[in-house]
Design an enzyme around this catalytic site. Structure first.
Site, PDB file in Angstrom:
ATOM      1  N   ARG A  13      -0.189 -10.896  10.352  1.00  0.00           N
ATOM      2  CA  ARG A  13       1.111 -10.356  10.809  1.00  0.00           C
ATOM      3  C   ARG A  13       2.220 -11.388  10.599  1.00  0.00           C
ATOM      4  O   ARG A  13       3.397 -11.052  10.637  1.00  0.00           O
ATOM      5  CB  ARG A  13       1.074 -10.011  12.305  1.00  0.00           C
ATOM      6  CG  ARG A  13       0.078  -8.957  12.778  1.00  0.00           C
ATOM      7  CD  ARG A  13       0.091  -7.704  11.966  1.00  0.00           C
ATOM      8  NE  ARG A  13      -0.907  -7.773  10.908  1.00  0.00           N
ATOM      9  CZ  ARG A  13      -0.896  -7.007   9.822  1.00  0.00           C
ATOM     10  NH1 ARG A  13       0.082  -6.150   9.628  1.00  0.00           N
ATOM     11  NH2 ARG A  13      -1.854  -7.107   8.907  1.00  0.00           N
ATOM     12  N   ASP A  62      -4.544   8.092   3.221  1.00  0.00           N
ATOM     13  CA  ASP A  62      -4.042   6.771   3.595  1.00  0.00           C
ATOM     14  C   ASP A  62      -4.842   6.235   4.786  1.00  0.00           C
ATOM     15  O   ASP A  62      -5.375   7.003   5.586  1.00  0.00           O
ATOM     16  CB  ASP A  62      -2.562   6.892   3.956  1.00  0.00           C
ATOM     17  CG  ASP A  62      -1.879   5.538   4.119  1.00  0.00           C
ATOM     18  OD1 ASP A  62      -2.376   4.556   3.544  1.00  0.00           O
ATOM     19  OD2 ASP A  62      -0.852   5.476   4.821  1.00  0.00           O
ATOM     20  N   GLU A  63      -4.906   4.903   4.919  1.00  0.00           N
ATOM     21  CA  GLU A  63      -5.611   4.240   6.030  1.00  0.00           C
ATOM     22  C   GLU A  63      -7.039   4.772   6.181  1.00  0.00           C
ATOM     23  O   GLU A  63      -7.507   5.087   7.286  1.00  0.00           O
ATOM     24  CB  GLU A  63      -4.840   4.431   7.349  1.00  0.00           C
ATOM     25  CG  GLU A  63      -3.421   3.909   7.336  1.00  0.00           C
ATOM     26  CD  GLU A  63      -3.314   2.396   7.361  1.00  0.00           C
ATOM     27  OE1 GLU A  63      -4.362   1.717   7.284  1.00  0.00           O
ATOM     28  OE2 GLU A  63      -2.180   1.889   7.460  1.00  0.00           O
ATOM     29  N   LYS A  99       0.827  -1.211   0.000  1.00  0.00           N
ATOM     30  CA  LYS A  99       0.000   0.000   0.000  1.00  0.00           C
ATOM     31  C   LYS A  99       0.862   1.262   0.000  1.00  0.00           C
ATOM     32  O   LYS A  99       0.637   2.180  -0.808  1.00  0.00           O
ATOM     33  CB  LYS A  99      -0.915  -0.008   1.225  1.00  0.00           C
ATOM     34  CG  LYS A  99      -1.628   1.304   1.493  1.00  0.00           C
ATOM     35  CD  LYS A  99      -2.503   1.217   2.715  1.00  0.00           C
ATOM     36  CE  LYS A  99      -1.720   0.996   3.979  1.00  0.00           C
ATOM     37  NZ  LYS A  99      -0.898   2.195   4.340  1.00  0.00           N
ATOM     38  N   THR A 100       1.839   1.321   0.898  1.00  0.00           N
ATOM     39  CA  THR A 100       2.678   2.518   1.007  1.00  0.00           C
ATOM     40  C   THR A 100       3.452   2.747  -0.287  1.00  0.00           C
ATOM     41  O   THR A 100       3.583   3.890  -0.756  1.00  0.00           O
ATOM     42  CB  THR A 100       3.647   2.376   2.193  1.00  0.00           C
ATOM     43  OG1 THR A 100       2.893   2.215   3.393  1.00  0.00           O
ATOM     44  CG2 THR A 100       4.535   3.604   2.316  1.00  0.00           C
ATOM     45  N   GLN A 125      -9.371  -4.618   7.599  1.00  0.00           N
ATOM     46  CA  GLN A 125      -8.510  -4.253   8.719  1.00  0.00           C
ATOM     47  C   GLN A 125      -9.061  -3.045   9.482  1.00  0.00           C
ATOM     48  O   GLN A 125      -8.312  -2.323  10.127  1.00  0.00           O
ATOM     49  CB  GLN A 125      -7.091  -3.963   8.230  1.00  0.00           C
ATOM     50  CG  GLN A 125      -6.410  -5.185   7.613  1.00  0.00           C
ATOM     51  CD  GLN A 125      -4.968  -4.913   7.249  1.00  0.00           C
ATOM     52  OE1 GLN A 125      -4.086  -4.870   8.108  1.00  0.00           O
ATOM     53  NE2 GLN A 125      -4.704  -4.731   5.971  1.00  0.00           N
TER      54      GLN A 125
END
Length: 659
Positions: free
Chosen positions: A611, A235-236, A46-47, A266
């Site tokens: 994770r 973002d997010e 994503k980043t 998420q």
């Protein structure tokens, strides 16, 4: 709707986008104009995608000052801008990037006069806001009412502002302990608001609410910024609250070049005010939006992703997607039933030692849990074995203020000369501070029997504290003599009595997360059921709380195992992950099952699972001891609903051999 090309295409781009990005990422980066929803699954870059999108906009002659990048940390924004500069090889000064609060502050500095503030307003941090609430509360306090302290009032107010709900709703849903004083809380909040304006102060939440107010009430300002920002990237987005989503809509309404990036699977922060509906209903608010999905996962093995996919598919309200791994096949995830929380701790500690012996660094291992109290037995076991660990979910269990409070009550029962413990518990009494506590102790210390002397000190206590002091004395007498004069209470009974005789109310009044602290103490109570001797119990717990123990420091090479709640672990990754305490009523939490929040709890489980990069172990105890004896526990529904093919169930014997 007619669309206009807002930037030129160049045949001479510095970056080889097709080489640097996968096809899904490339499609996002090369999107032309109009609203965009990017559903970026866990570990899908994503980043990287957002960074390359910024770089491409600037490479195609979009001026940096016409781009707004909104993130949830200023560090994230700076890192994205730094990487974009590196990619295109030139400075991008002028690009507005940072958190909502950071950008809101910059804009309000320029226009605060329009909303009734003076130039040079000050910003209250959380501690300042808490103190201002404490100033307001006594001015409105009525006799015979228990008003929450500033810390709790601050949390109530913040949730009210960010969710744009009434204080009545907030108190009813999140702070039912104070339902009877809701009107008084509302009056305190009103006084708090008027004092802020009079003193030219804004708190963090005002930076958002006043930003929105400025845009709504002043068309010229709204037009200026809506025209200025040609492209807005968020973002997010799944973590935005209603206020933040409204601000974004107001800024994007003219050019409509809005790209929001996030993962509905998420969305786990509703307790902070995040609104899942923002991302879920984005296509309804922007019917012309293009939706892109990033599903190529660079983090986890295919086996781990298969389990994650088969879990999250059970949620009904979501954007359906399935993650795919580019990594080679690995080991299948383990599901590990264990006798109780002690065997669970023993198994995890032993397995960590085995993996470390196989050259897996300790800092590549994490143990995740739903609630902080679930790590208590594991912390004790890791410390006992000398395995270094770091607690990311807060302080270590026996360093927590409320655990130290309870332990101080027990210590004075065992050792009546314990000055520090006496002063600590006396300062819990409303109206008694450092000076009075020291004065009372000095008089107790002159006596051969300090515990007996405390019962004669009522005349030295301030009048405002006298009623509470007498309740304190009654509690001490019961702890020492028992409810029927049969002698000192056993450890578990003593802890329960302390909690229910005033300390529970103290927690609700002073802490917004009182329920979590109560759960910690209840776990301490269950642990205490093993002991009949208060002296032995206190000494063993005191040894755990002494700093400098074997488990407190990093290993010789600076490595340590990470212990964390799942909420704190979002965005992080480790080669090996243990998820412990997977019991219905604990994960998912009992509260979520009562309030119909099961789907968010499943998203939380999904975050925990994703994770892990190479090895995943899902652990749960089969039984737990409480007041009524040994009780059998039900495995989490998130385990029971998984197909057999996605995991291997293992049997753990006391020798820690796995069969």
């Amino acid at each position: 709707m007619k669309k206009y090309r807002l930037h030129r295409e160049s045949a001479d781009l510095r970056i080889d986008y097709k080489k640097e990005l996968n096809p899904e990422q490339h499609a996002v980066v090369f999107h032309q104009n109009g609203p965009v929803l990017v559903l970026a699954g866990a570990g899908t870059g994503k980043t990287r995608t957002v960074t390359y999108r910024v770089a491409r906009l600037i490479e195609t002659d979009v001026r940096p000052e016409s781009i707004l990048l909104l993130t949830f940390t200023n560090k994230a924004a700076k890192e994205m801008m730094r990487r974009a500069e590196f990619l295109i090889g030139r400075n991008i000064q002028g690009l507005r990037g940072g958190t909502f609060h950071h950008v809101g502050n910059m804009i309000l500095r320029r226009h605060c006069l329009l909303i009734g503030y003076k130039q040079g307003f000050s910003i209250l941090d959380r501690e300042d806001a808490k103190e201002l609430f404490d100033i307001c509360a006594p001015e409105r306090k009525q006799k015979d009412t228990i008003i929450p302290k500033g810390t709790v009032l601050c949390e109530m107010h913040s949730l009210m502002m960010n969710s744009e709900r009434s204080i009545e709703e907030i108190v009813h849903q999140r702070f039912p302990h104070f339902t009877d004083v809701t009107d008084e809380i509302q009056r305190i909040i009103s006084l708090y608001e008027s004092k802020k304006i009079a003193l030219n102060l804004m708190d963090f939440d005002d930076l958002l609410s006043n930003w929105k107010k400025l845009l709504l009430e002043h068309e010229q300002i709204r037009e200026h910024y809506a025209s200025k920002f040609l492209h807005i990237l968020v973002d997010e987005y799944q973590d935005t609250n209603r206020l933040q989503a409204d601000i974004v809509d107001l800024l994007a309404y003219r050019n409509r070049n809005l790209m929001v990036v996030g993962d509905d699977a998420q969305s786990i922060y509703s307790f902070r005010g995040a609104d899942f509906e923002n991302i879920l209903k984005f296509p309804e608010r922007y019917p012309d939006a293009t939706t892109y999905t990033l599903t190529v996962n660079y983090r986890s093995t295919p086996e781990i992703l298969t389990l994650a996919n088969r879990s999250i598919v059970n949620n009904i309200r979501q954007f359906q997607k399935e993650l795919h791994s580019i990594k080679s096949p690995g080991s299948i995830p383990y599901i590990v039933p264990l006798r109780d929380v002690f065997q669970q701790a023993d198994f995890v500690a032993q397995r960590i030692l085995e993996m470390n012996a196989e050259e897996l660094p300790l800092n590549e291992v994490a143990v995740l849990y739903r609630s902080h109290y679930q790590s208590m037995e594991l912390q004790m076991e890791l410390q006992r074995r000398g395995i270094p660990f770091e607690v990311r979910s807060g302080l270590k269990f026996f360093e927590l203020a409320h655990i130290k409070d309870i332990l101080s009550f027990l210590r004075v029962l065992v050792n009546s000369y314990d000055e520090l413990s006496w002063k600590r518990i006396m300062k819990l009494i409303p109206g008694i501070g450092n000076i009075t506590a020291a004065k009372l102790w000095d008089m107790m210390n002159r006596s051969e029997f300090p515990f007996d002397t405390v019962f004669d000190l009522g005349r030295f206590v301030p009048r405002k504290a006298l009623d509470a002091f007498h309740l304190f004395l009654h509690l001490l007498k019961t702890l020492r003599e028992g409810e029927y004069g049969h002698g000192i209470l056993p450890p578990a009974t003593a802890i329960e009595h302390i909690l229910r005789t005033g300390y529970e109310d103290y927690l609700y009044r002073h802490y917004p997360n009182a329920q979590e602290r109560i759960e910690d103490i209840e776990q301490m109570t269950r642990f205490a059921l093993q002991y009949t001797s208060l002296e032995l119990f206190v000494s063993e717990l005191s040894l755990q709380s002494v700093s400098g123990g074997e488990g407190d420091e990093e290993g010789a090479d600076g490595e340590c195992v990470i212990l964390s709640t799942v909420h704190q672990a979002k965005g992080l990754e480790w080669k090996a992950v243990f998820v412990i305490g997977l019991i219905d009523g604990r994960f998912p939490s009992a509260k979520s099952l009562r309030t119909d929040d099961e789907e968010e709890e499943r998203r939380l489980f999904y975050v925990a699972v994703t994770r892990a990069k190479e090895e995943l172990s899902l652990c749960y105890p089969l039984a737990s001891e409480d007041w009524y004896g040994l009780g059998f526990l039900r495995p989490s529904r998130f385990i029971k609903e998984l197909p057999d093919a996605v995991y291997e169930e293992v049997v753990v014997e006391d020798s820690n051999e796995i069969y």
